[in-house]
Design an enzyme around this catalytic site. Structure first.
Site, mmCIF file in Angstrom:
data_model
loop_
_atom_site.group_PDB
_atom_site.id
_atom_site.type_symbol
_atom_site.label_atom_id
_atom_site.label_comp_id
_atom_site.label_asym_id
_atom_site.label_seq_id
_atom_site.Cartn_x
_atom_site.Cartn_y
_atom_site.Cartn_z
ATOM 1 N N ALA A 280 0.836 -1.201 0.000
ATOM 2 C CA ALA A 280 0.000 0.000 0.000
ATOM 3 C C ALA A 280 0.866 1.244 0.000
ATOM 4 O O ALA A 280 1.318 1.711 1.049
ATOM 5 C CB ALA A 280 -0.939 -0.010 1.212
ATOM 6 N N ALA B 288 -1.463 11.230 -3.386
ATOM 7 C CA ALA B 288 -0.047 10.929 -3.619
ATOM 8 C C ALA B 288 0.066 9.652 -4.425
ATOM 9 O O ALA B 288 -0.029 8.554 -3.885
ATOM 10 C CB ALA B 288 0.695 10.787 -2.288
ATOM 11 N N GLN C 43 -1.260 -5.043 -49.056
ATOM 12 C CA GLN C 43 0.020 -4.405 -48.744
ATOM 13 C C GLN C 43 -0.014 -3.672 -47.415
ATOM 14 O O GLN C 43 0.946 -3.747 -46.631
ATOM 15 C CB GLN C 43 0.408 -3.438 -49.869
ATOM 16 C CG GLN C 43 1.798 -2.841 -49.673
ATOM 17 C CD GLN C 43 2.166 -1.842 -50.754
ATOM 18 O OE1 GLN C 43 1.564 -0.778 -50.814
ATOM 19 N NE2 GLN C 43 3.125 -2.189 -51.594
ATOM 20 N N SER D 135 2.435 9.008 -7.968
ATOM 21 C CA SER D 135 3.866 8.908 -8.270
ATOM 22 C C SER D 135 4.716 9.702 -7.284
ATOM 23 O O SER D 135 5.897 9.422 -7.103
ATOM 24 C CB SER D 135 4.132 9.404 -9.700
ATOM 25 O OG SER D 135 3.488 8.583 -10.657
ATOM 26 N N GLU E 15 10.040 -4.168 -10.001
ATOM 27 C CA GLU E 15 8.618 -3.955 -10.282
ATOM 28 C C GLU E 15 8.436 -3.421 -11.701
ATOM 29 O O GLU E 15 7.562 -3.873 -12.457
ATOM 30 C CB GLU E 15 8.015 -2.974 -9.278
ATOM 31 C CG GLU E 15 6.555 -2.668 -9.569
ATOM 32 C CD GLU E 15 5.985 -1.554 -8.699
ATOM 33 O OE1 GLU E 15 4.823 -1.186 -8.919
ATOM 34 O OE2 GLU E 15 6.695 -1.055 -7.802
ATOM 35 N N GLN F 260 -7.210 -2.701 -34.926
ATOM 36 C CA GLN F 260 -7.632 -2.119 -36.203
ATOM 37 C C GLN F 260 -7.662 -3.184 -37.303
ATOM 38 O O GLN F 260 -8.580 -3.205 -38.127
ATOM 39 C CB GLN F 260 -6.690 -0.976 -36.588
ATOM 40 C CG GLN F 260 -7.107 -0.211 -37.841
ATOM 41 C CD GLN F 260 -8.314 0.691 -37.604
ATOM 42 O OE1 GLN F 260 -8.647 0.989 -36.463
ATOM 43 N NE2 GLN F 260 -8.963 1.109 -38.675
ATOM 44 N N LEU F 261 -6.678 -4.063 -37.317
ATOM 45 C CA LEU F 261 -6.638 -5.110 -38.331
ATOM 46 C C LEU F 261 -7.740 -6.155 -38.137
ATOM 47 O O LEU F 261 -8.080 -6.879 -39.072
ATOM 48 C CB LEU F 261 -5.269 -5.788 -38.338
ATOM 49 C CG LEU F 261 -4.123 -4.970 -38.955
ATOM 50 C CD1 LEU F 261 -2.794 -5.679 -38.758
ATOM 51 C CD2 LEU F 261 -4.368 -4.717 -40.441
ATOM 52 N N ALA G 262 13.257 12.875 3.307
ATOM 53 C CA ALA G 262 13.227 11.546 2.697
ATOM 54 C C ALA G 262 13.490 10.443 3.711
ATOM 55 O O ALA G 262 13.147 9.278 3.469
ATOM 56 C CB ALA G 262 14.257 11.466 1.578
ATOM 57 N N GLY H 78 3.118 1.695 -11.405
ATOM 58 C CA GLY H 78 4.557 1.458 -11.314
ATOM 59 C C GLY H 78 5.380 2.676 -11.672
ATOM 60 O O GLY H 78 6.604 2.608 -11.793
#
Length: 382
Positions: A127, A133, A282, A135, A245, A339-340, A181, A366
């Site tokens: 968690a 908060a 093509q 990133s 990760e 799309q194809l 930090a 992540g």
């Protein structure tokens, strides 16, 4: 597409994983997606098959191999059947929670939690993210205050993968507001602790079968024995393990894109328009050629990064490069593959449709693509 990354031992392991995926996962994916939950029995079955805790030492119930290529095999086989939710559910332990407990846990902590997790009898989550908060980890507001032989935990977390079923939750909390930090620590909250509650399961765009929840902590009394790692070392512990990760997200992104291309090649060979297979036009050939080339080039980089991870020399910068490039490529490839497929690509009965929505979060969790570029750019100009 076959990679030179793997040895005969990995391919033998792949045979076992493929049988497990074909028997236990593929027939149930659609049902789990509609239900919004994976059958809890899957974790026990995976544990019995030795697919949980691949890198956890055998003494604690794991596979005992730090070779990340075994995890890559699992990711490829799950991507083959479009089981992104299951990959996140199983990989959450191997790629996130497991390394924290193995690397930072005391002997007592490892004995207490790892065997049950490796057996699939217990669930786990980490968690970090909060409503304000994501990133920005330094913006975490959840607090832990020392009180005798315990810490009093208050706050909330959101977007927590596996939070709804987790018995063991690693929580990042602010322990010293004045220490910058160095003012964050990691704690292991157990699901039965008074004051800990789970919020609603969040309604997601993709990966709908995997549980993502809100968690709340109201004066939760966490024993000092549940401090994980060093007090004040929380952010450092996170930074040390983020490369793994991010590599897991990058590698699944590549595996999912490769799977999508395989489905699309088969589809365009079988689907006919104007009297011939659409693969023969093509535009189709050029599109397939471009995607195949981009995937081959990306695989070369990721194979090298996996080997670097195995050797303990994958840097945060190289992991950031792998993460943003592979996940952005995943978006492009799957979109072009859809799309194809034409109108059928928009139907959820086709795996490409589910892959399209499942892929979208890959560039977000992540660490967003923008954060990855910031990490890389900072290293260049520093």
């Amino acid at each position: 597409m076959r990679s030179d990354l793997f040895t005969d031992e990995h391919e033998l392991f792949r045979d076992s994983v493929r049988r497990f995926v074909d028997r236990e996962v593929a027939p149930n994916v659609e049902q789990w997606e509609h239900a919004g939950r994976i059958d809890p029995k899957l974790w026990r079955t995976a544990g019995e098959q030795g697919l949980l805790g691949l890198a956890v030492p055998e003494a604690f119930g794991g596979g005992g191999s730090a070779d990340y290529r075994f995890r890559c095999v699992v990711m490829e086989e799950l991507a083959r059947v479009g089981a992104a939710s299951v990959n996140v559910a199983l990989g959450g332990f191997d790629d996130l929670i497991g390394p924290y407990l193995v690397d930072l846990g005391t002997e007592e902590q490892k004995q207490r939690w790892l065997p049950g997790l490796c057996a699939g009898k217990k669930g786990a989550a980490i968690a970090m993210t909060e409503p304000g908060a994501g990133s920005d980890l330094r913006g975490i507001q959840t607090t832990a205050v020392h009180d005798g032989n315990a810490w009093i935990l208050n706050g909330s977390k959101t977007f927590i993968t596996g939070g709804g079923r987790a018995d063991v939750i690693i929580v990042v909390a602010r322990t010293d507001p004045k220490a910058g930090a160095r003012g964050f620590s990691l704690f292991v909250v157990e699901g039965s602790m008074p004051g800990f509650t789970r919020g609603r399961a969040l309604d997601k765009l993709g990966q709908r079968a995997e549980d993502v929840s809100e968690l709340f902590f109201a004066n939760v009394r966490v024993p000092t024995a549940n401090l994980l790692g060093v007090e004040g070392g929380g952010l450092g512990h996170l930074m040390e393990r983020l490369p793994k990760e991010r590599m897991s997200i990058a590698y699944y992104g590549l595996a999912a894109a490769e799977a999508a291309l395989c489905w699309t090649v088969d589809y365009t060979k079988a689907r006919r328009a104007f009297g011939r297979p659409i693969a023969e036009f093509q535009n189709s050939k050029f599109t397939l050629a471009e995607m195949a080339t981009e995937l081959d080039v990306t695989r070369a980089y990721l194979d090298r990064a996996v080997l670097a991870l195995n050797e303990g020399r994958l840097s945060a910068v190289d992991a950031a490069k792998a993460k943003w490039w592979a996940t952005e490529l995943q978006q492009r490839v799957i979109s072009r593959c859809l799309q194809l497929h034409g109108g059928y690509g928009y139907m959820r009965e086709y795996p490409i449709a589910r892959a399209f929505v499942d892929a979208r979060v890959q560039t977000i969790y992540g660490g967003t693509t923008e954060i990855m570029k910031e990490i890389i750019g900072r290293s260049i100009v520093r």
